[in-house]
Structure formats: C-alpha cells, structure tokens
Design an enzyme around this catalytic site. Structure first.
Site, PDB file in Angstrom:
ATOM      1  N   HIS A   9       0.835  -1.203   0.000  1.00 55.35           N
ATOM      2  CA  HIS A   9       0.000   0.000   0.000  1.00 55.35           C
ATOM      3  C   HIS A   9       0.870   1.254   0.000  1.00 55.35           C
ATOM      4  O   HIS A   9       1.620   1.483   0.942  1.00 55.35           O
ATOM      5  CB  HIS A   9      -0.895  -0.042   1.248  1.00 55.35           C
ATOM      6  N   ARG A  10       0.775   2.035  -1.069  1.00 58.37           N
ATOM      7  CA  ARG A  10       1.643   3.222  -1.288  1.00 58.37           C
ATOM      8  C   ARG A  10       3.117   2.781  -1.296  1.00 58.37           C
ATOM      9  O   ARG A  10       3.987   3.476  -0.748  1.00 58.37           O
ATOM     10  CB  ARG A  10       1.415   4.293  -0.220  1.00 58.37           C
ATOM     11  N   GLU A  36       0.693  -0.832  -4.928  1.00 62.41           N
ATOM     12  CA  GLU A  36      -0.295   0.224  -5.135  1.00 62.41           C
ATOM     13  C   GLU A  36       0.371   1.574  -4.948  1.00 62.41           C
ATOM     14  O   GLU A  36       1.128   1.773  -3.990  1.00 62.41           O
ATOM     15  CB  GLU A  36      -1.444   0.095  -4.121  1.00 62.41           C
ATOM     16  N   ASP A  38      -0.560   5.954  -5.387  1.00 60.14           N
ATOM     17  CA  ASP A  38      -1.518   7.021  -5.694  1.00 60.14           C
ATOM     18  C   ASP A  38      -0.864   7.936  -6.710  1.00 60.14           C
ATOM     19  O   ASP A  38       0.324   8.246  -6.593  1.00 60.14           O
ATOM     20  CB  ASP A  38      -1.835   7.803  -4.416  1.00 60.14           C
ATOM     21  N   HIS A  51      -0.122  10.975  -2.539  1.00 63.12           N
ATOM     22  CA  HIS A  51      -1.453  10.686  -2.016  1.00 63.12           C
ATOM     23  C   HIS A  51      -2.307  11.931  -1.798  1.00 63.12           C
ATOM     24  O   HIS A  51      -3.413  12.048  -2.330  1.00 63.12           O
ATOM     25  CB  HIS A  51      -1.336   9.906  -0.701  1.00 63.12           C
ATOM     26  N   GLU A 103      -3.781   4.163  -8.470  1.00 60.20           N
ATOM     27  CA  GLU A 103      -5.010   4.788  -7.991  1.00 60.20           C
ATOM     28  C   GLU A 103      -4.996   6.257  -8.386  1.00 60.20           C
ATOM     29  O   GLU A 103      -4.150   7.016  -7.912  1.00 60.20           O
ATOM     30  CB  GLU A 103      -5.142   4.647  -6.463  1.00 60.20           C
ATOM     31  N   LYS A 105      -5.845   9.964  -8.294  1.00 55.71           N
ATOM     32  CA  LYS A 105      -6.325  10.940  -7.301  1.00 55.71           C
ATOM     33  C   LYS A 105      -6.517  12.282  -8.002  1.00 55.71           C
ATOM     34  O   LYS A 105      -5.706  12.663  -8.858  1.00 55.71           O
ATOM     35  CB  LYS A 105      -5.296  11.114  -6.187  1.00 55.71           C
ATOM     36  N   ASP A 223       0.597  -1.609   4.548  1.00 60.20           N
ATOM     37  CA  ASP A 223       1.813  -0.799   4.597  1.00 60.20           C
ATOM     38  C   ASP A 223       3.009  -1.707   4.912  1.00 60.20           C
ATOM     39  O   ASP A 223       4.154  -1.333   4.692  1.00 60.20           O
ATOM     40  CB  ASP A 223       1.703   0.271   5.702  1.00 60.20           C
TER      41      ASP A 223
HETATM   42  O1  G3P Z   1      -6.421   1.878  -3.377  1.00 57.15           O
HETATM   43  C1  G3P Z   1      -6.650   1.443  -2.066  1.00 57.15           C
HETATM   44  C2  G3P Z   1      -6.315   2.502  -1.045  1.00 57.15           C
HETATM   45  O2  G3P Z   1      -5.061   3.039  -1.347  1.00 57.15           O
HETATM   46  C3  G3P Z   1      -7.346   3.586  -1.003  1.00 57.15           C
HETATM   47  O3  G3P Z   1      -7.142   4.495   0.044  1.00 57.15           O
HETATM   48  O4  G3P Z   1      -6.514   6.736   0.869  1.00 57.15           O
HETATM   49  O5  G3P Z   1      -4.873   4.882   0.977  1.00 57.15           O
HETATM   50  O6  G3P Z   1      -5.460   5.904  -1.209  1.00 57.15           O
HETATM   51  P1  G3P Z   1      -5.948   5.547   0.155  1.00 57.15           P
HETATM   52 MG    MG Z   2      -4.351   4.644  -2.544  1.00 54.78          MG
END
Ligand code: G3P
Ligand code: MG
Length: 228
Positions: A9-10, A36, A38, A51, A103, A105, A223
C-alpha cells in the site's frame, strides 16, 4: 484455496516514505504481488506518485500539488531525503517485476494516464496485465475507461458499496477493492460469485490480516506487506 496476494500500500509505506522509489524498492525486496501507488497531476501536467491534495503531511513543502510544477516538486524532501517520483520513474523502477495498481487521485489524470500506459504497452512491450487502474472518482474512472489501452480496471469502494457489483459488470472489472469495515465473508463470496476478486485495504495488524485470510479474501493491501 489460492494464495492471498500481497499488495504493498503506497509501496511498502510502513518501512519507507509512502509513494517513493524507496517504498517501491522495499516492496520489490519483500517480493509482493502488487504495488499500489496514488497518482495525481501537478501544475505542469506530469503525473506524480502522491497521495494527498496538499504537500504538508508528507513533504517539507506546502500548498497544492496541482499548483506546483514538477521542477518545484522535485526540490522537496518526501521523507528520508526521498524525492517525489513521476509515474514513469516508478514504472521504470518496477521494470515489469510486479503488477502496479495505479489509484488516480484528483482531476485531470485519466487521459494522461491512458497515454502513458499505452506508450509502455505499445512501445515498450509491457503486458497490459501488469497494470490495474482504480479511482474513488467515478468521472475520472469513466474517462480512463474510454481511453483504456487494455489494462485491468478495478472498482475502488469507499462508502458506496451498493453500486459496486453493477459498476464492476459495466467496466468488466478485474477486482473490487473494499475498505476494512466491509471485510465480511458473505461479501467476499458475493463478489467472487460474480467473477470479481476481492482485495481489502489497508490492513496492518497481524490480527486483521489473519482474519482476512480466514475470510478467504483474494488480496490484502498493507503498509507492511511482509506481514501478509
Ligand atoms: O487503493 C486502495 C487505497 O489506497 C485507497 O485508500 O486513501 O490509501 O489511497 P488511500
Ligand atoms: Mg491509494
């Protein structure tokens, strides 16, 4: 049961500053299935891995990303001396070693993203399966779908779970990404039966990750993807 996919995540953002090349390198070192990131547009139009709408939380800068040029973004410290990467720098570092979940944004990302990904697929012979595109923003997501160079689309659920299945069908989605409060076995089954993989975001405790595995989710964003 298939093995649950490890999704950074990120990037591996529990270990290195989020959405940076260091976080990507750490995720690759851990050996994740998917990274993943952003992605948003800066003032000069380039797409960067970032993000928040504003710079304050994760850098030593201030103001909106959308009001800042790439040249000025590149001067900022994004944590531990890391710089904010462009999308292309991130894709080049990954170098086909794992799937990238982008993702979107903010606004103004879809067309540019479609062009960039088309370039990798057509000119650099990237298999389209290496990319998964999502967004909470339904308009940007729809716009991307119109220009999609053949990559996987996934439905990113925030609160609006009621339309997830119909949207998934409409876009031929590969997966549905659910936040932790929707982690329910019957929902996993419901979406699986309709042909969608179910990925849960973002779980960091060993306990939550163990529960997700019991519910037979298909993938877990963390994470700390080394815990998945
Ligand atoms: O794409 C899943 C997750 O990353 C969505 O929430 O705020 O961490 O981008 P956020
Ligand atoms: Mg995200």
């Amino acid at each position: 049961m298939d093995k649950v996919l490890k999704i950074a995540h990120r990037g591996a953002s529990g270990h290195e500053p989020e959405n940076t090349l260091a976080a990507i390198s750490k995720a690759l070192e851990i050996g994740v299935d998917i990274i993943e990131l952003d992605v948003r547009a800066c003032k000069t139009g380039e797409l960067v891995a970032f993000h928040d709408m504003t710079l304050e939380r994760t850098t030593n800068g201030s103001g909106l990303v959308a009001d800042t040029s790439l040249e000025d973004l590149k001067k900022l410290d994004a944590g531990s001396g890391e710089r904010i990467p462009t999308l292309e720098e991130a894709i080049d570092l990954i170098d086909k070693r794992t799937i990238l979940n982008i993702e979107m944004k903010g606004k103004g990302v879809a067309d540019r993203l479609a062009t960039i990904l088309r370039g990798y697929i057509e000119n650099k012979v990237y298999p389209p399966e290496l990319f998964i595109v999502t967004s909470f923003d339904k308009e940007e997501f729809h716009q991307f779908s119109l220009k999609n160079p053949g990559v996987r689309l996934s439905i990113l659920v925030g609160r609006d779970i009621l339309s997830a299945s119909s949207r998934g069908r409409k876009y031929g989605a590969y997966s549905i990404h659910l936040p932790q409060p929707y982690m329910r076995k019957w929902l996993v089954r419901f979406f699986n039966k309709r042909g969608f993989r179910v990925f849960i975001y973002a779980l960091n405790s060993i306990w939550d990750i163990a529960r997700a595995k019991i519910m037979e989710v298909d993938g877990i964003f963390s994470d700390y993807p080394d815990r998945v």
